[in-house]
Design an enzyme around this catalytic site. Structure first.
Site, PDB file in Angstrom:
ATOM      1  N   SER A 129       0.816  -1.170   0.081  1.00 37.56           N
ATOM      2  CA  SER A 129       0.043   0.018  -0.021  1.00 37.56           C
ATOM      3  C   SER A 129       0.787   1.280  -0.004  1.00 37.56           C
ATOM      4  CB  SER A 129      -0.764  -0.120   1.381  1.00 37.56           C
ATOM      5  OG  SER A 129      -1.339   1.246   1.617  1.00 37.56           O
ATOM      6  N   GLU A 131       0.142   3.611   1.678  1.00 35.29           N
ATOM      7  CA  GLU A 131       0.252   4.179   3.309  1.00 35.29           C
ATOM      8  C   GLU A 131       1.717   4.036   3.866  1.00 35.29           C
ATOM      9  OE1 GLU A 131      -1.888   5.322   5.702  1.00 35.29           O
ATOM     10  OE2 GLU A 131      -2.721   6.131   4.103  1.00 35.29           O
ATOM     11  N   TYR A 153      -1.399  -0.200  10.633  1.00 33.41           N
ATOM     12  CA  TYR A 153      -1.739  -0.739   9.489  1.00 33.41           C
ATOM     13  C   TYR A 153      -0.564  -0.557   8.379  1.00 33.41           C
ATOM     14  CZ  TYR A 153      -3.914  -0.966   4.563  1.00 33.41           C
ATOM     15  OH  TYR A 153      -3.792  -1.276   3.430  1.00 33.41           O
TER      16      TYR A 153
HETATM   17  P1  NAP Z   1     -11.550  -4.521   1.871  1.00 36.82           P
HETATM   18  O1  NAP Z   1     -12.618  -4.033   0.851  1.00 36.82           O
HETATM   19  O2  NAP Z   1     -11.595  -3.793   3.256  1.00 36.82           O
HETATM   20  O3  NAP Z   1     -11.427  -6.188   2.001  1.00 36.82           O
HETATM   21  C1  NAP Z   1     -10.664  -6.909   2.728  1.00 36.82           C
HETATM   22  C2  NAP Z   1     -10.818  -8.131   2.809  1.00 36.82           C
HETATM   23  O4  NAP Z   1     -10.081  -8.955   3.552  1.00 36.82           O
HETATM   24  C3  NAP Z   1     -12.294  -8.835   3.036  1.00 36.82           C
HETATM   25  O5  NAP Z   1     -12.593  -9.837   2.076  1.00 36.82           O
HETATM   26  C4  NAP Z   1     -12.185  -9.122   4.385  1.00 36.82           C
HETATM   27  O6  NAP Z   1     -13.230 -10.209   4.790  1.00 36.82           O
HETATM   28  C5  NAP Z   1     -10.797  -9.799   4.146  1.00 36.82           C
HETATM   29  N1  NAP Z   1     -10.323 -10.116   5.589  1.00 36.82           N
HETATM   30  C6  NAP Z   1     -10.131  -9.264   6.577  1.00 36.82           C
HETATM   31  N2  NAP Z   1      -9.661  -9.910   7.726  1.00 36.82           N
HETATM   32  C7  NAP Z   1      -9.423 -11.110   7.192  1.00 36.82           C
HETATM   33  C8  NAP Z   1      -8.625 -12.329   7.914  1.00 36.82           C
HETATM   34  N3  NAP Z   1      -8.468 -12.093   9.308  1.00 36.82           N
HETATM   35  N4  NAP Z   1      -8.458 -13.360   7.287  1.00 36.82           N
HETATM   36  C9  NAP Z   1      -8.923 -13.305   5.950  1.00 36.82           C
HETATM   37  N5  NAP Z   1      -9.462 -12.475   5.353  1.00 36.82           N
HETATM   38  C10 NAP Z   1      -9.695 -11.319   6.005  1.00 36.82           C
HETATM   39  O7  NAP Z   1     -10.127  -4.282   1.148  1.00 36.82           O
HETATM   40  P2  NAP Z   1     -10.015  -3.619  -0.458  1.00 36.82           P
HETATM   41  O8  NAP Z   1      -9.931  -2.228  -0.398  1.00 36.82           O
HETATM   42  O9  NAP Z   1     -10.590  -4.629  -1.259  1.00 36.82           O
HETATM   43  O10 NAP Z   1      -8.170  -3.899  -0.349  1.00 36.82           O
HETATM   44  C11 NAP Z   1      -7.619  -5.188  -0.858  1.00 36.82           C
HETATM   45  C12 NAP Z   1      -6.437  -5.218  -0.165  1.00 36.82           C
HETATM   46  O11 NAP Z   1      -5.524  -4.207  -0.928  1.00 36.82           O
HETATM   47  C13 NAP Z   1      -6.049  -5.085   1.296  1.00 36.82           C
HETATM   48  O12 NAP Z   1      -5.041  -6.039   1.790  1.00 36.82           O
HETATM   49  C14 NAP Z   1      -5.849  -3.586   1.540  1.00 36.82           C
HETATM   50  O13 NAP Z   1      -5.085  -3.495   2.755  1.00 36.82           O
HETATM   51  C15 NAP Z   1      -4.866  -3.477   0.411  1.00 36.82           C
HETATM   52  N6  NAP Z   1      -4.863  -2.099  -0.389  1.00 36.82           N
HETATM   53  C16 NAP Z   1      -5.784  -1.382  -0.672  1.00 36.82           C
HETATM   54  C17 NAP Z   1      -6.011  -0.248  -1.258  1.00 36.82           C
HETATM   55  C18 NAP Z   1      -7.321   0.645  -1.546  1.00 36.82           C
HETATM   56  O14 NAP Z   1      -7.425   1.964  -1.829  1.00 36.82           O
HETATM   57  N7  NAP Z   1      -8.585  -0.176  -1.793  1.00 36.82           N
HETATM   58  C19 NAP Z   1      -4.809   0.397  -1.611  1.00 36.82           C
HETATM   59  C20 NAP Z   1      -3.666  -0.196  -1.361  1.00 36.82           C
HETATM   60  C21 NAP Z   1      -3.550  -1.407  -0.701  1.00 36.82           C
HETATM   61  P3  NAP Z   1     -14.518  -9.835   5.295  1.00 36.82           P
HETATM   62  O15 NAP Z   1     -15.585  -9.523   4.170  1.00 36.82           O
HETATM   63  O16 NAP Z   1     -14.981 -11.281   6.130  1.00 36.82           O
HETATM   64  O17 NAP Z   1     -14.508  -8.608   6.315  1.00 36.82           O
HETATM   65  O1  G4F Z   2     -10.748   6.831   2.845  1.00 39.85           O
HETATM   66  P1  G4F Z   2      -9.572   6.738   3.933  1.00 39.85           P
HETATM   67  O2  G4F Z   2     -10.165   5.988   5.191  1.00 39.85           O
HETATM   68  O3  G4F Z   2      -8.381   5.767   3.134  1.00 39.85           O
HETATM   69  P2  G4F Z   2      -6.672   5.821   3.856  1.00 39.85           P
HETATM   70  O4  G4F Z   2      -6.820   6.104   5.145  1.00 39.85           O
HETATM   71  O5  G4F Z   2      -5.835   6.538   2.718  1.00 39.85           O
HETATM   72  O6  G4F Z   2      -6.519   4.123   3.602  1.00 39.85           O
HETATM   73  C1  G4F Z   2      -6.894   3.746   2.396  1.00 39.85           C
HETATM   74  O7  G4F Z   2      -5.996   3.555   1.271  1.00 39.85           O
HETATM   75  C2  G4F Z   2      -4.769   3.081   1.328  1.00 39.85           C
HETATM   76  C3  G4F Z   2      -3.882   3.378   0.388  1.00 39.85           C
HETATM   77  O8  G4F Z   2      -3.174   4.375   0.439  1.00 39.85           O
HETATM   78  C4  G4F Z   2      -5.068   1.406   1.738  1.00 39.85           C
HETATM   79  F1  G4F Z   2      -3.716   0.902   1.972  1.00 39.85           F
HETATM   80  C5  G4F Z   2      -5.801   1.485   2.986  1.00 39.85           C
HETATM   81  O9  G4F Z   2      -6.311   0.002   3.309  1.00 39.85           O
HETATM   82  C6  G4F Z   2      -7.166   1.866   2.751  1.00 39.85           C
HETATM   83  O10 G4F Z   2      -7.802   1.468   1.480  1.00 39.85           O
HETATM   84  O11 G4F Z   2      -9.097   8.028   4.301  1.00 39.85           O
HETATM   85  C7  G4F Z   2      -8.684   8.885   3.452  1.00 39.85           C
HETATM   86  C8  G4F Z   2      -8.442  10.382   3.956  1.00 39.85           C
HETATM   87  C9  G4F Z   2      -7.407  10.204   5.324  1.00 39.85           C
HETATM   88  O12 G4F Z   2      -6.468  11.392   5.341  1.00 39.85           O
HETATM   89  C10 G4F Z   2      -8.471  10.467   6.408  1.00 39.85           C
HETATM   90  O13 G4F Z   2      -7.904  11.240   7.522  1.00 39.85           O
HETATM   91  O14 G4F Z   2      -9.631  10.765   4.251  1.00 39.85           O
HETATM   92  C11 G4F Z   2      -9.339  11.476   5.506  1.00 39.85           C
HETATM   93  N1  G4F Z   2     -10.858  11.460   5.938  1.00 39.85           N
HETATM   94  C12 G4F Z   2     -11.463  12.707   6.430  1.00 39.85           C
HETATM   95  N2  G4F Z   2     -12.630  12.254   7.064  1.00 39.85           N
HETATM   96  C13 G4F Z   2     -11.632  10.267   6.582  1.00 39.85           C
HETATM   97  C14 G4F Z   2     -12.801  10.974   7.118  1.00 39.85           C
HETATM   98  N3  G4F Z   2     -11.589   9.222   6.375  1.00 39.85           N
HETATM   99  C15 G4F Z   2     -12.517   8.238   6.565  1.00 39.85           C
HETATM  100  N4  G4F Z   2     -12.183   6.982   6.535  1.00 39.85           N
HETATM  101  N5  G4F Z   2     -13.464   8.594   7.282  1.00 39.85           N
HETATM  102  C16 G4F Z   2     -13.692  10.149   7.664  1.00 39.85           C
HETATM  103  O15 G4F Z   2     -14.694  10.488   8.174  1.00 39.85           O
END
Ligand code: NAP
Ligand code: G4F
Length: 337
Positions: A129, A131, A153
């Site tokens: 990520s 992050e 995280y």
């Molecule tokens: P998400 O919608 O939160 O999905 C997370 C998945 O992980 C869900 O299927 C969840 O299952 C499963 N999970 C949670 N805890 C688990 C455990 N203990 N054992 C097995 N499975 C588990 O996340 P996403 O946005 O699709 O992201 C996919 C991956 O990419 C994650 O690893 C995230 O950290 C990473 N990532 C995401 C972003 C982004 O912007 N979306 C960016 C960079 C990296 P349940 O349905 O049961 O909760």
């Molecule tokens: O949507 P966010 O919670 O995403 P964040 O923290 O960037 O993380 C996501 O992206 C990562 C990749 O860079 C992934 F690895 C991670 O698993 C996840 O998918 O927050 C985005 C921004 C933050 O700066 C947060 O402080 O939005 C700001 N924010 C402001 N108000 C909020 C809120 N975030 C959330 N979730 N909820 C709020 O009310």
């Protein structure tokens, strides 16, 4: 038929990736957690599709249980493994640091260990990520930018990143890290900021809600479309050599600008509806993320198709349809009271 294991198949990315791989002819094994309520809403359409269903198999497992992962991997004998499972909410990781690191860091190690014991060529994708860049040391961020994680995280993801590199170098595993910047979609979890905004704005438009409580509006993110990003995951595993790649759009916008875009699309002024709630602030924030995906463009031939404005529009329109259905149900309930 090539077999693939996806952890996190019920999540946003897992659901798009499963769809994509089924279309490519793979047999897809999705590891799902046992839950007291249904949580397969994002993949139910695949399960109901008579063409896709026979090649989609769901098995119970959890990244916190190494023995279960080892048995599943040995039984399935996959050709490719995509490790997308994680406690993926950054704010929540401050409340649950030990659980988050157990799943997001040690979970990866458990899976890498299980895969390496197979003694067959397996290709492994790790969901790393942006992050990890945290308090960024340079902008834009590339594959060589040092990490400076700012949450439990992100610390867990840095650990997984290096274990993935180490399994590649120590055991010759074909293992890749995709360093993905934020990517969103109508399937994004409703507590992430983009989806929280599109859900609330569309509900406000239809009179189903009157306020939206948010945290830091100044944070800037490089937001892309999940449907584009999962293709990059697959492309990484089809190369001759394993490597790590940044996947990003190369554009950064603030939460405030996302609000402008979404509420503007609905002819609303967000300032009349948004209130700041300090509970949504993080103890340590990531202020700015901006990725440079030129390596992925050059080597994988990957580039994003959906930009910021189109992403905000497609999420808003999808949530407007959802809000309309909610409104019909609510009106119906009022009439039958
Ligand atoms: P998400 O919608 O939160 O999905 C997370 C998945 O992980 C869900 O299927 C969840 O299952 C499963 N999970 C949670 N805890 C688990 C455990 N203990 N054992 C097995 N499975 C588990 O996340 P996403 O946005 O699709 O992201 C996919 C991956 O990419 C994650 O690893 C995230 O950290 C990473 N990532 C995401 C972003 C982004 O912007 N979306 C960016 C960079 C990296 P349940 O349905 O049961 O909760
Ligand atoms: O949507 P966010 O919670 O995403 P964040 O923290 O960037 O993380 C996501 O992206 C990562 C990749 O860079 C992934 F690895 C991670 O698993 C996840 O998918 O927050 C985005 C921004 C933050 O700066 C947060 O402080 O939005 C700001 N924010 C402001 N108000 C909020 C809120 N975030 C959330 N979730 N909820 C709020 O009310």
């Amino acid at each position: 038929m090539r077999k693939v294991i996806i952890t996190g198949i019920t999540g946003q990315d897992g659901s798009y990736l499963a769809e994509f791989l089924l279309k490519k002819g793979y047999e897809v094994y999705g590891i799902i957690r046992r839950s007291s309520s249904f949580h397969t809403g994002r993949i139910d359409h695949l399960y109901k599709d008579p063409h896709e269903q026979p090649r989609l198999k769901l098995v119970y497992g959890d990244l916190s249980d190494g023995s279960n992962l080892a048995s599943l991997v040995a039984e399935i004998q996959p050709d490719e493994v995509y490790n997308l499972g994680a406690q993926s909410h950054v704010r929540v990781s401050f409340d649950m640091p030990i659980y988050t690191v157990n799943v997001d860091a040690l979970g990866t190690l458990r899976l890498l260990d299980a895969v390496t014991k197979l003694h067959k060529p397996v290709r492994f994708y790790q969901a790393s990520s942006s992050e990890m860049y945290g308090k960024v040391i340079e902008t834009p961020q590339t594959e060589t930018t040092p990490f400076y994680p700012r949450s439990p995280y992100a610390c867990g993801k840095v650990y997984s990143f290096y274990q993935t590199v180490n399994y590649r170098e120590a055991y010759g595993l074909f293992a890749c890290n995709g360093i993905l910047f934020n990517h969103e979609s109508p399937r994004r979890g409703e507590t992430f900021v983009t989806r929280k905004i599109t859900r609330a704005a569309t509900r406000i438009k239809l009179g189903l809600q009157d306020k939206l409580f948010l945290g830091n509006l100044d944070a800037k993110r490089d937001w892309g479309y999940a449907g584009d990003y999962i293709e990059a995951m697959w492309m990484m595993l089809q190369q001759d050599q394993p490597d790590d790649y940044v996947i990003a759009t190369g554009q950064t916008y603030s939460v405030r600008e996302f609000l402008d875009e979404v509420f503007g699309h609905l002819d609303l002024d967000w300032q009349s509806f948004v209130e700041i709630d300090h509970r949504y602030y993080r103890p340590t924030e990531v202020d700015l993320l901006l990725g440079d995906a030129s390596k992925a463009q050059k080597i994988l031939g990957w580039e994003p198709k959906v930009g910021f404005r189109d992403l905000a529009k497609l999420m808003t329109e999808s949530d407007l349809e959802l809000a309309k259905r909610e409104k019909i149900l609510q009106d119906h309930e009022m009439q039958t009271r």
